[in-house]
Design a protein around this motif. Structure first.
Motif, short mmCIF file in Angstrom:
data_model
loop_
_atom_site.label_atom_id
_atom_site.label_comp_id
_atom_site.label_asym_id
_atom_site.label_seq_id
_atom_site.Cartn_x
_atom_site.Cartn_y
_atom_site.Cartn_z
N ASN A 17 -20.32 105.59 9.34
CA ASN A 17 -19.05 105.76 10.08
C ASN A 17 -19.25 106.29 11.50
OD1 ASN A 17 -17.61 104.96 7.75
ND2 ASN A 17 -17.42 107.07 7.03
N GLY A 19 -18.06 108.79 12.80
CA GLY A 19 -16.72 109.14 13.27
C GLY A 19 -15.79 107.95 13.14
N PRO A 20 -15.58 107.18 14.22
CA PRO A 20 -14.54 106.15 14.20
C PRO A 20 -14.94 104.83 13.55
CG PRO A 20 -15.58 106.22 16.35
CD PRO A 20 -16.16 107.36 15.56
N TYR A 22 -15.48 103.40 10.74
CA TYR A 22 -15.33 103.38 9.29
C TYR A 22 -15.73 102.02 8.69
CZ TYR A 22 -13.14 103.59 4.71
OH TYR A 22 -12.91 103.55 3.36
N ASN A 197 -9.23 104.39 17.33
CA ASN A 197 -10.55 104.24 16.72
C ASN A 197 -11.35 103.08 17.29
OD1 ASN A 197 -9.79 106.34 14.84
ND2 ASN A 197 -11.39 105.52 13.50
N ALA A 201 -15.02 103.59 18.53
CA ALA A 201 -16.15 102.97 17.80
C ALA A 201 -16.99 102.13 18.76
CB ALA A 201 -15.62 102.11 16.66
N ASP A 222 -12.12 110.58 15.33
CA ASP A 222 -11.64 109.59 14.36
C ASP A 222 -10.24 109.92 13.89
OD1 ASP A 222 -11.71 107.78 11.91
OD2 ASP A 222 -11.57 109.77 11.00
N GLN A 226 -11.24 110.74 8.58
CA GLN A 226 -11.54 112.17 8.48
C GLN A 226 -10.29 113.03 8.21
OE1 GLN A 226 -15.62 112.14 11.19
NE2 GLN A 226 -13.89 113.33 11.90
N ALA A 252 -19.52 114.42 13.34
CA ALA A 252 -18.55 113.73 12.48
C ALA A 252 -18.92 113.95 11.02
CB ALA A 252 -18.53 112.23 12.78
#
Ligand code: HSE
Length: 302
Positions: A17, A19-20, A22, A197, A201, A222, A226, A252
């Motif tokens: 991931n 963070g953003p 996913y 996101n 990303a 994110d 999260q 993250a």
């Protein structure tokens, strides 16, 4: 490719991931499990290290499930296998332990039986077993991976992270089951959060490849998973904030957690200590560990 009598595969841990990103982005880390597969008269399973007391000792073991799926993809019957696993990746902490097992099983049985699967086929099989591609791709290929699962296949790009970045993870002592962490997510998200996101990303990938790591603080934010998982990981938001305060470029939740991964130039002892302290403030006991990034994915060592 000729068949072999026994094969050991070394497979890296991963953080997904970032963070953003996913179900899309993943990074291989310098912590490895070893999976040894050999032909045998009857199935056997020996496990050392993480999960030695809890993992299955029968055909439901993830390595053997993945090996059977690889055989099926190649149109072959799997023979009885002897499995030996040396596990260093903690289980159910968001560091890719199940992906390491799956990739180890696929790469190992491919080499053992001379199945001749391509890396793309291995990734498709691994994703089908795992359910999402973002951990299995870096476990298989190393480095930074960007995945896109279509109805038919997994498209992947493997990229090199620019030099000079290191990772520190803060690993809580409790486990989070990925399927529960996925159940916590909503079916529908606001359009503004999707845009939030996708900008970040894209920026994470660009920053990691260009070496403009200062962008990661904003880029790793994110809104798609999260916030919905925070209740499963007491101290998550505090640990991320503490990592940034202590000088990390970005931080993250690692995969579906509970580990938090932070990225910085240099050793990162202070970042690790700050995350552990922040987790403790929320009642979560965690340990910090500095990990190199791993440009190399699964590798046959014998
Ligand atoms: N993308 C997956 C998730 C990774 O967040 O559920 C699981 O480790």
């Amino acid at each position: 490719m000729s068949a072999r009598t026994g094969v050991t595969v070394q497979v890296p841990a991963t953080t997904a991931n970032l963070g953003p990103g996913y179900d899309c982005l993943g990074l291989a880390l310098g912590l490895h499990n070893e999976v040894t597969l050999a032909r045998a008269g009857t199935l056997s399973v020996e496990i050392q290290g993480e999960g030695a007391d809890s993992l299955a000792r029968d055909a439901s073991h993830m390595v053997l499930v993945a090996a059977a799926a690889a055989c099926a993809a190649a149109g072959r019957e799997p023979p009885p296998l002897a499995l030996r696993q040396v596990n260093r990746i903690p289980l159910a902490r968001g560091l890719g332990s199940s992906s390491a097992a799956i990739v180890g099983g696929i790469v190992g049985v491919d080499e053992l039986l001379g199945l001749g699967l391509t890396a793309r086929q291995m990734l498709d099989v691994a994703t089908a077993v795992e359910g999402h591609p973002d951990n299995v791709a870096p476990a298989l290929l190393g480095g930074l991976t960007v995945c896109c699962a279509t109805d038919d296949e997994v498209l992947v790009e493997r990229l090199e992270v620019a030099p000079g970045l290191s990772c520190v993870v803060a690993i809580p002592e409790f486990e989070v089951a990925t399927h529960e962490a996925r159940r916590a997510l909503p079916d529908i998200v606001p359009h503004a959060d999707a845009v939030f996101n996708l900008c970040r990303a894209s920026l994470v990938v660009a920053a990691l490849v260009s070496g403009d790591f200062a962008q990661l603080g904003e880029a790793m934010r994110d809104r798609l998973h999260q916030p919905y998982r925070a209740h499963l990981v007491p101290g998550m938001a505090e640990a991320i904030a503490a990592a940034l305060d202590a000088g990390a470029h970005g931080a993250a939740l690692s995969g579906s957690g509970p580990t938090v991964a932070a990225f910085m130039a240099g050793g990162g002892e202070e970042v690790g200590a700050a995350m552990v302290k922040a987790f403790a403030g929320a009642g979560t006991t965690a340990v910090a560990s500095a990990l190199a990034l791993s440009p190399e994915g699964a590798r046959i060592v014998t």
